[in-house]
Structures are given as C-alpha cells and as structure tokens.
Write an enzyme that holds these catalytic residues in place. Structure first.
Site, PDB file in Angstrom:
ATOM      1  N   LYS A 255     145.940  34.567 147.256  1.00 36.54           N
ATOM      2  CA  LYS A 255     146.174  35.738 146.481  1.00 36.54           C
ATOM      3  C   LYS A 255     147.588  36.485 146.772  1.00 36.54           C
ATOM      4  O   LYS A 255     147.839  36.912 147.890  1.00 36.54           O
ATOM      5  CB  LYS A 255     145.063  36.689 146.563  1.00 36.54           C
ATOM      6  CG  LYS A 255     144.766  37.839 145.518  1.00 36.54           C
ATOM      7  CD  LYS A 255     144.063  36.903 144.564  1.00 36.54           C
ATOM      8  CE  LYS A 255     143.554  37.983 143.496  1.00 36.54           C
ATOM      9  NZ  LYS A 255     142.796  37.193 142.093  1.00 36.54           N
TER      10      LYS A 255
ATOM     11  N   THR B 126     140.396  33.350 145.479  1.00 35.74           N
ATOM     12  CA  THR B 126     141.426  34.096 145.841  1.00 35.74           C
ATOM     13  C   THR B 126     140.851  35.559 145.829  1.00 35.74           C
ATOM     14  O   THR B 126     141.328  36.522 146.507  1.00 35.74           O
ATOM     15  CB  THR B 126     142.382  34.015 144.844  1.00 35.74           C
ATOM     16  OG1 THR B 126     142.157  34.311 143.587  1.00 35.74           O
ATOM     17  CG2 THR B 126     143.055  32.682 145.178  1.00 35.74           C
ATOM     18  N   ASP B 127     139.785  35.801 144.821  1.00 34.54           N
ATOM     19  CA  ASP B 127     139.345  37.206 144.860  1.00 34.54           C
ATOM     20  C   ASP B 127     138.478  37.605 146.280  1.00 34.54           C
ATOM     21  O   ASP B 127     138.614  38.833 146.718  1.00 34.54           O
ATOM     22  CB  ASP B 127     138.258  37.355 143.716  1.00 34.54           C
ATOM     23  CG  ASP B 127     137.815  38.586 143.564  1.00 34.54           C
ATOM     24  OD1 ASP B 127     138.451  39.331 143.006  1.00 34.54           O
ATOM     25  OD2 ASP B 127     136.642  39.035 143.802  1.00 34.54           O
TER      26      ASP B 127
ATOM     27  N   ARG C 120     190.473  47.431 152.375  1.00 33.12           N
ATOM     28  CA  ARG C 120     189.740  47.307 151.083  1.00 33.12           C
ATOM     29  C   ARG C 120     188.414  48.130 151.027  1.00 33.12           C
ATOM     30  O   ARG C 120     187.884  48.508 152.077  1.00 33.12           O
ATOM     31  CB  ARG C 120     189.521  45.811 150.750  1.00 33.12           C
ATOM     32  CG  ARG C 120     188.654  45.145 151.799  1.00 33.12           C
ATOM     33  CD  ARG C 120     188.438  43.662 151.336  1.00 33.12           C
ATOM     34  NE  ARG C 120     187.516  43.064 152.474  1.00 33.12           N
ATOM     35  CZ  ARG C 120     187.011  41.979 152.437  1.00 33.12           C
ATOM     36  NH1 ARG C 120     187.064  40.995 151.246  1.00 33.12           N
ATOM     37  NH2 ARG C 120     185.906  41.729 153.440  1.00 33.12           N
TER      38      ARG C 120
ATOM     39  N   GLN D 265     182.139  37.600 157.667  1.00 29.47           N
ATOM     40  CA  GLN D 265     181.404  36.689 158.670  1.00 29.47           C
ATOM     41  C   GLN D 265     181.425  37.378 160.350  1.00 29.47           C
ATOM     42  O   GLN D 265     180.435  37.689 160.744  1.00 29.47           O
ATOM     43  CB  GLN D 265     182.339  35.551 158.646  1.00 29.47           C
ATOM     44  CG  GLN D 265     181.855  34.546 157.640  1.00 29.47           C
ATOM     45  CD  GLN D 265     182.803  34.571 156.416  1.00 29.47           C
ATOM     46  OE1 GLN D 265     183.455  35.739 156.127  1.00 29.47           O
ATOM     47  NE2 GLN D 265     183.048  33.926 155.605  1.00 29.47           N
TER      48      GLN D 265
ATOM     49  N   HIS E 135     182.128  42.733 145.096  1.00 30.53           N
ATOM     50  CA  HIS E 135     183.184  43.195 144.866  1.00 30.53           C
ATOM     51  C   HIS E 135     183.693  44.497 144.127  1.00 30.53           C
ATOM     52  O   HIS E 135     182.888  44.631 142.914  1.00 30.53           O
ATOM     53  CB  HIS E 135     184.177  41.915 144.267  1.00 30.53           C
ATOM     54  CG  HIS E 135     184.241  40.738 144.999  1.00 30.53           C
ATOM     55  ND1 HIS E 135     184.755  40.473 146.177  1.00 30.53           N
ATOM     56  CD2 HIS E 135     183.710  39.549 144.551  1.00 30.53           C
ATOM     57  CE1 HIS E 135     184.261  39.344 146.726  1.00 30.53           C
ATOM     58  NE2 HIS E 135     183.947  38.652 145.677  1.00 30.53           N
TER      59      HIS E 135
END
Length: 313
Positions: free
Chosen positions: A13, A60-61, A189, A242, A270
């Site tokens: 689920k 799943t319930d 920058r 990096q 950018h």
C-alpha cells in the site's frame, strides 16, 4: 505454457496518510504527519502472479490498517520519529507473516512548524511553509526465513527539495576546453540548487538502532548542508559544485559516527546575467545585476561519499 519467471516482486500500500497527535497534560501538543508506503516480498507470493492464487496475499487494505493500528498502539516516542516508526511497521509485518521474507517501509514527511507569537512557541498551532521534504526507508529482512528469530534492518534517510541560492562566492574556472566549449570562466557567479541528500545508517539490528539519534542526524545534516553552502570558504574560491558536495558530505560523516555513507544530488539551476549591451547597458561580469533563470537544461552533480575502508592490519 508460460516460460517466463518472476525475477523480483513486491506489493503493498502506498500513500497511506497518517497524522499522530500527542497531547500532554499541560496543554502542549505535538504532531507528526506522514505518507507511508509499505511493500511485502516473499517467494511464496509468486503464485499470486503466475497462477492467480491469492491464499497467501495479505491484502493491501490490511497493510493500510496495520499502519493506523500501530500509530495508535505504539508508544508515542516510537511514532513521532519516522525512522523508528518505519522500522516498527516493517518488523511487525515481517514477524506477523511467516511467508513474508522482507518488508520495506518508506515514510515521507513535511514537518509542521510551531507558530511563534511574541517570541513564544504556541502550544498547539502550527504552520507549513515551502520547505524540504524529510523521508526515511526501513528494510527489514528475515535472515533465516520463514523464522522471524533473526532480522536485519537497513535504514536510509534524507531530505529533498531544499532550495538554496547565493548571489556570490561561487566560481567555475579552469575546466576542460575544446572546440565544443562555449562557456567562459566564471570567477564569481550566482549559485542555486535544489538539494537531495540521503544517508545510510551503520546499525543493522533493531536493538542497535534504539540509541541512534535520528532527529539529531537529520537536523545536523541539514544544518551542515546550509552552513557549507553559505559559509565554508573552501567552497568559495575556484571551487565547482563537486567540491561543495564533497565538503558537505565529509563534514556530515565527521559529525555523525552513526552514518555509513552520504549521497547528494545537486542540480545546478542556472541563473545567468542577461546581456543588455544592445541597449547600451553593462550587465555582465562584475557589472551584473539583472539575471535570467534558465529552467532547462540544468547541470546535475551527484556522488556517494563514504568512510575509507578499515585497514586489515
């Protein structure tokens, strides 16, 4: 006759939304708001795929109900920290069903911030502004299935969508150049990214995880990410994204012995100066004041940083 085989399978689920409130006698209240995904795996589920045999399928319930059941019945301290709650749900499922080999539980949460008035925290009112999403994933695996006497636990945690920007103290120079290169050196920058950071914990048993400071690690990893981005001078001069990434991860590993490795993904969003020279205006290099964000394409820098292997001597 079918000749294909099931190579791997898991089911469960997803997007189980659960909110847990802790009410203290003095009126102070706490809240946890989770989205839970629970996936079960086991060789005996194969027949449900290949033969339509559902006899061993845990609905799943039922898995959804288990999340709410445990959110109510577990002690509050085991619910309010996502790593602990994820491992509790996963181990409960693995222990309850003999035919389940492993259970993977992933929790995402965008924390509510307590409102502040006149410098004082409100006891029960919260707000949520745009911020990062915290997440964790616990994988509990039986070491000797179907027995549940031995369980291994692997917890990975992190956050994503932490948006950061700085208007100076970032550079990119001295990179490889050839006939396809058009990007100029940028001694200074603007730098913006949307941080994804995740880490893997060293402890691999439920007992060992009990003393792991999950909330402190999350807060510290976020704090270190922001401090490195804004204040660490090693990431300022002639440094790529990096370098910034490596310093962030290295500092986290240095601060928290509970972590085995750290992964970052940093898209370089950018934001370039807009060329206004056609209008007789200088707006490049040190004259830049007006910028144009570029949605696509963007750079993407990733790495996993780990501790060096221990010497065999």
């Amino acid at each position: 006759m079918e000749t294909s085989i099931i190579k791997s399978q898991a089911y469960g689920k997803d997007r189980v939304r659960v909110v847990r409130v802790v009410r203290h006698s003095d009126g102070w209240q706490e809240i946890a708001d989770y989205s839970v995904c629970c996936l079960l795996s086991g060789e005996q589920f194969t027949s449900s795929y290949t033969k339509g045999d559902n006899r061993l399928v845990v609905a799943t319930d039922s898995q959804k109900n288990t999340v709410y059941y445990l959110a109510k019945t577990l002690p509050a301290e085991k619910v309010m920290t996502p790593e602990i709650f994820a491992s509790e749900v996963a181990s409960f499922m693995a222990n309850k069903y003999a035919h389940v080999t492993s259970c993977r539980v992933k929790i995402t949460t965008k924390p509510w911030e307590r409102m502040q008035f006149d410098g004082a925290a409100h006891p029960h009112s919260f707000c949520r502004e745009g911020k990062e999403t915290r997440w964790t994933e616990a994988l509990v695996t039986k070491l000797n299935p179907p027995s549940s006497l031995g369980l291994s636990v692997q917890i990975t945690s992190g956050f994503y969508d932490l948006e950061v920007l700085k208007t100076t103290n970032s550079s990119f120079v001295g990179f490889w150049r050839d006939e396809l290169t058009t990007l100029p050196d940028m001694a200074d920058r603007m730098l913006s990214t949307k941080v994804l950071c995740q880490w893997r914990y060293v402890a691999n048993t439920l007992d060992a995880l009990k003393d792991t400071p999950f909330n402190a690690v999350y807060a510290g990893a976020k704090r270190t990410t922001l401090d490195t981005f804004a204040n660490d001078q090693r990431a300022w001069v002639n440094a790529s994204v990096q370098t910034t990434l490596y310093i962030m991860a290295d500092r986290i590993l240095s601060d928290f012995a509970a972590i085995d490795d750290v992964y970052y993904a940093l898209p370089n969003i950018h934001i370039f100066p807009f060329d206004l020279s056609k209008f007789g205006l200088e707006n490049l290099a040190e004259k830049a004041e007006v910028y144009m964000p570029i949605a696509d394409p963007s750079g993407l820098i990733t790495a996993t940083i780990s501790r060096p292997p221990k010497s065999k001597l």
